[in-house]
Scaffold this motif. Structure first.
Motif, mmCIF file in Angstrom:
data_model
loop_
_atom_site.group_PDB
_atom_site.id
_atom_site.type_symbol
_atom_site.label_atom_id
_atom_site.label_comp_id
_atom_site.label_asym_id
_atom_site.label_seq_id
_atom_site.Cartn_x
_atom_site.Cartn_y
_atom_site.Cartn_z
ATOM 1 N N GLY A 129 0.817 -1.201 0.000
ATOM 2 C CA GLY A 129 0.000 0.000 0.000
ATOM 3 C C GLY A 129 0.849 1.248 0.000
ATOM 4 N N ASN A 130 0.199 2.367 0.190
ATOM 5 C CA ASN A 130 0.925 3.639 0.130
ATOM 6 C C ASN A 130 1.672 3.920 1.430
ATOM 7 O OD1 ASN A 130 -0.920 4.649 1.975
ATOM 8 N ND2 ASN A 130 -2.232 5.541 0.404
ATOM 9 N N SER A 131 2.492 4.933 1.385
ATOM 10 C CA SER A 131 3.333 5.255 2.534
ATOM 11 C C SER A 131 2.610 6.065 3.605
ATOM 12 C CB SER A 131 4.560 6.022 2.062
ATOM 13 O OG SER A 131 4.155 7.219 1.433
ATOM 14 N N LYS A 132 1.356 6.383 3.394
ATOM 15 C CA LYS A 132 0.607 7.195 4.365
ATOM 16 C C LYS A 132 -0.035 6.344 5.454
ATOM 17 C CE LYS A 132 -0.374 10.937 1.211
ATOM 18 N NZ LYS A 132 -0.176 10.613 -0.160
ATOM 19 N N GLY A 133 0.374 5.088 5.538
ATOM 20 C CA GLY A 133 -0.126 4.245 6.615
ATOM 21 C C GLY A 133 -1.345 3.421 6.273
ATOM 22 N N GLY A 134 -1.985 3.675 5.126
ATOM 23 C CA GLY A 134 -3.165 2.907 4.759
ATOM 24 C C GLY A 134 -2.786 1.630 4.038
ATOM 25 N N ASP A 135 -3.623 0.622 4.204
ATOM 26 C CA ASP A 135 -3.398 -0.610 3.465
ATOM 27 C C ASP A 135 -3.680 -0.382 1.993
ATOM 28 O OD1 ASP A 135 -2.672 -2.101 5.609
ATOM 29 O OD2 ASP A 135 -4.602 -3.104 5.865
ATOM 30 N N GLY A 136 -2.958 -1.079 1.144
ATOM 31 C CA GLY A 136 -3.174 -0.988 -0.288
ATOM 32 C C GLY A 136 -4.483 -1.642 -0.685
ATOM 33 N N VAL A 137 -5.040 -1.170 -1.776
ATOM 34 C CA VAL A 137 -6.308 -1.700 -2.265
ATOM 35 C C VAL A 137 -6.163 -3.181 -2.599
ATOM 36 C CG1 VAL A 137 -8.012 -1.536 -4.114
ATOM 37 C CG2 VAL A 137 -7.076 0.530 -3.118
ATOM 38 N N LEU A 138 -5.099 -3.543 -3.316
ATOM 39 C CA LEU A 138 -4.930 -4.941 -3.705
ATOM 40 C C LEU A 138 -4.642 -5.823 -2.498
ATOM 41 C CD1 LEU A 138 -2.952 -4.610 -7.046
ATOM 42 C CD2 LEU A 138 -5.407 -4.915 -6.694
#
Length: 181
Positions: A129-138
């Motif tokens: 996922g992205n570096s903003k702490g959120g899980d990636g969509v995939l």
């Protein structure tokens, strides 16, 4: 003089081509070639079940509860053997940078081919996922897809991969045995 027949790209090849084509720029003085996106057939797309009002069945006609399919987690010994290399990972696919539709099509095609080839264990790399702490969509969607109808005939179980195989950004998948072979 031999004539050359034009070969059609498979769904998997078209997804890969679209990913690569987006990362390139045309040569100086040349125009970019437009590649049409791969449409995912509606029958293959995961669809959320419609929400319906609760209905109470008549007491005279009880209905058995519906069993929802959920792929099992890998058992601990199998996961350890995969992690330590004692069980071979016979195939891998990297879904980084793909849209959900592209990733869904590529994953379904990859697993179907692996299953048809008698492959038992594969590694699917989803990314973290992205570096903003959120899980990636995939990272969120792939495990959910594995519990949908198109994947049920292929997938026996799955679990997060060991750290050196991608950790929480990758999934070990055990494919079902082929029947009749």
């Amino acid at each position: 003089m031999s004539t050359r027949r034009e070969r059609k790209l498979s769904d998997e090849e078209r997804v890969l081509w679209n990913v690569i084509a987006r990362t390139t720029s045309p040569l100086k003085g040349k125009r970019a070639v437009e590649v049409p996106e791969l449409p995912v057939p509606l029958a293959e797309k995961p669809v959320a079940a419609p929400v319906q009002a609760a209905q109470v069945p008549a007491p005279s006609a009880p209905t058995p509860p519906k069993r929802q399919y959920v792929a099992h987690s890998l058992d601990e010994p199998t996961r350890d053997k995969l992690s330590k290399g004692r069980l071979p990972i016979e195939g891998r696919v990297d879904l980084h940078g793909l849209t959900q539709d592209e990733a869904y099509s590529l994953l379904l095609t990859f697993l179907a081919r692996a299953h048809a080839g008698g492959v038992r264990y594969v590694l699917v790399i989803t990314g973290k996922g992205n570096s903003k702490g959120g899980d990636g969509v995939l990272k969120r969607m792939v495990p959910a897809w594995l519990n949908t109808a198109p994947f049920r005939m292929l997938v026996s179980s799955h679990d997060h991969a060991a750290r050196h195989h991608g950790g929480s950004g990758a999934i070990y998948i055990r494919l079902r045995r082929r029947t009749g072979h």
